[in-house]
Design a protein around this motif. Structure first.
Motif, PDB file in Angstrom:
ATOM      1  N   UNK A 179       0.819  -1.162  -0.014  1.00 40.46           N
ATOM      2  CA  UNK A 179      -0.047  -0.153  -0.023  1.00 40.46           C
ATOM      3  C   UNK A 179       0.892   1.357  -0.077  1.00 40.46           C
ATOM      4  N   UNK A 180       1.357   1.873  -1.097  1.00 41.77           N
ATOM      5  CA  UNK A 180       2.062   3.016  -1.229  1.00 41.77           C
ATOM      6  C   UNK A 180       1.556   4.315  -0.772  1.00 41.77           C
ATOM      7  N   UNK A 192      -6.067   4.867   9.322  1.00 43.36           N
ATOM      8  CA  UNK A 192      -7.526   4.462   9.159  1.00 43.36           C
ATOM      9  C   UNK A 192      -7.622   2.970   9.629  1.00 43.36           C
ATOM     10  N   UNK A 193      -8.692   2.619   9.906  1.00 46.84           N
ATOM     11  CA  UNK A 193      -8.962   1.223  10.113  1.00 46.84           C
ATOM     12  C   UNK A 193      -8.615  -0.048   8.947  1.00 46.84           C
ATOM     13  N   UNK A 194      -8.703   0.661   8.024  1.00 47.48           N
ATOM     14  CA  UNK A 194      -8.317  -0.285   6.740  1.00 47.48           C
ATOM     15  C   UNK A 194      -6.928  -0.407   6.592  1.00 47.48           C
ATOM     16  N   UNK A 212      -4.976  -1.410   8.709  1.00 46.85           N
ATOM     17  CA  UNK A 212      -4.527  -2.507   9.500  1.00 46.85           C
ATOM     18  C   UNK A 212      -4.131  -3.887   8.792  1.00 46.85           C
ATOM     19  N   UNK A 213      -5.162  -3.911   7.676  1.00 46.86           N
ATOM     20  CA  UNK A 213      -4.804  -5.029   6.712  1.00 46.86           C
ATOM     21  C   UNK A 213      -3.456  -5.343   6.253  1.00 46.86           C
ATOM     22  N   UNK A 214      -2.987  -4.082   5.700  1.00 45.32           N
ATOM     23  CA  UNK A 214      -1.577  -4.134   5.019  1.00 45.32           C
ATOM     24  C   UNK A 214      -0.619  -4.500   5.934  1.00 45.32           C
ATOM     25  N   UNK A 215      -0.672  -3.746   7.104  1.00 44.43           N
ATOM     26  CA  UNK A 215       0.405  -3.625   8.084  1.00 44.43           C
ATOM     27  C   UNK A 215       0.355  -5.194   8.430  1.00 44.43           C
ATOM     28  N   UNK A 216      -0.772  -5.899   8.866  1.00 43.90           N
ATOM     29  CA  UNK A 216      -0.582  -7.385   9.370  1.00 43.90           C
ATOM     30  C   UNK A 216      -0.066  -8.148   8.213  1.00 43.90           C
ATOM     31  N   UNK A 271      -7.148  -2.211  19.192  1.00 43.45           N
ATOM     32  CA  UNK A 271      -6.914  -0.739  18.841  1.00 43.45           C
ATOM     33  C   UNK A 271      -7.927  -0.253  17.827  1.00 43.45           C
ATOM     34  N   UNK A 272      -8.493  -0.942  17.124  1.00 43.72           N
ATOM     35  CA  UNK A 272      -9.674  -0.592  15.963  1.00 43.72           C
ATOM     36  C   UNK A 272     -10.905  -0.182  16.892  1.00 43.72           C
TER      37      UNK A 272
END
Length: 138
Positions: free
Chosen positions: A37-38, A89-91, A93-97, A131-132
């Motif tokens: 996610x650039x 933003x909440x979204x 968290x997915x690329x971080x995970x 967290x979210x």
């Protein structure tokens, strides 16, 4: 929300294996995150080297905190507040995970088993959920 003692043990042991290569692991994490996610890159104002040190220190706190999840919750709430202030933003968290899982896979090599992966998935899911729920409550 809970994890098993076995999962806690797997996460703590595997993190101990990654700690000696913390700087390299942080580099892998951020390279992977920005590939996934650039649009997240502008959120990082400081040098990625210092950010990587913060990442690894925070992961260490979280991993050690698995021994007492109730005591970890206020720490995760403060972390969530800081991340909201940074523009997360909440979204995100997915690329971080996903970047974290990839980093662990690379860093652990043959020690990255399906059981270790699932333990990390479950731990990250708990952390992200706490967290979210705190940061993005409506």
């Amino acid at each position: 929300m809970a994890i098993t003692n076995r999962q806690k043990q797997l996460v703590q042991q595997s993190f101990a294996q990654v700690e000696p290569i913390a700087e390299q692991a942080a580099d892998i994490f951020y390279t992977t995150l920005f590939q996934y996610d650039p649009s997240l890159k502008p959120l990082f104002k400081n040098s990625l080297k210092s950010q990587g040190q913060k990442l690894m220190a925070t992961l260490k706190v979280a991993v050690n905190g698995l021994d007492d999840l109730d005591a970890l919750i206020p720490i995760l709430h403060k972390l969530a507040d800081r991340h909201v202030a940074y523009g997360v933003h909440a979204k995100d968290f997915t690329p971080v995970g996903n970047a974290l899982l990839h980093t662990l896979k690379v860093g652990l090599g043959n020690s990255w088993t399906p059981e270790v992966r699932q333990a990390w998935v479950d731990v990250f899911r708990i952390i992200a959920t706490v967290m979210k729920a705190h940061a993005f409550r409506e």
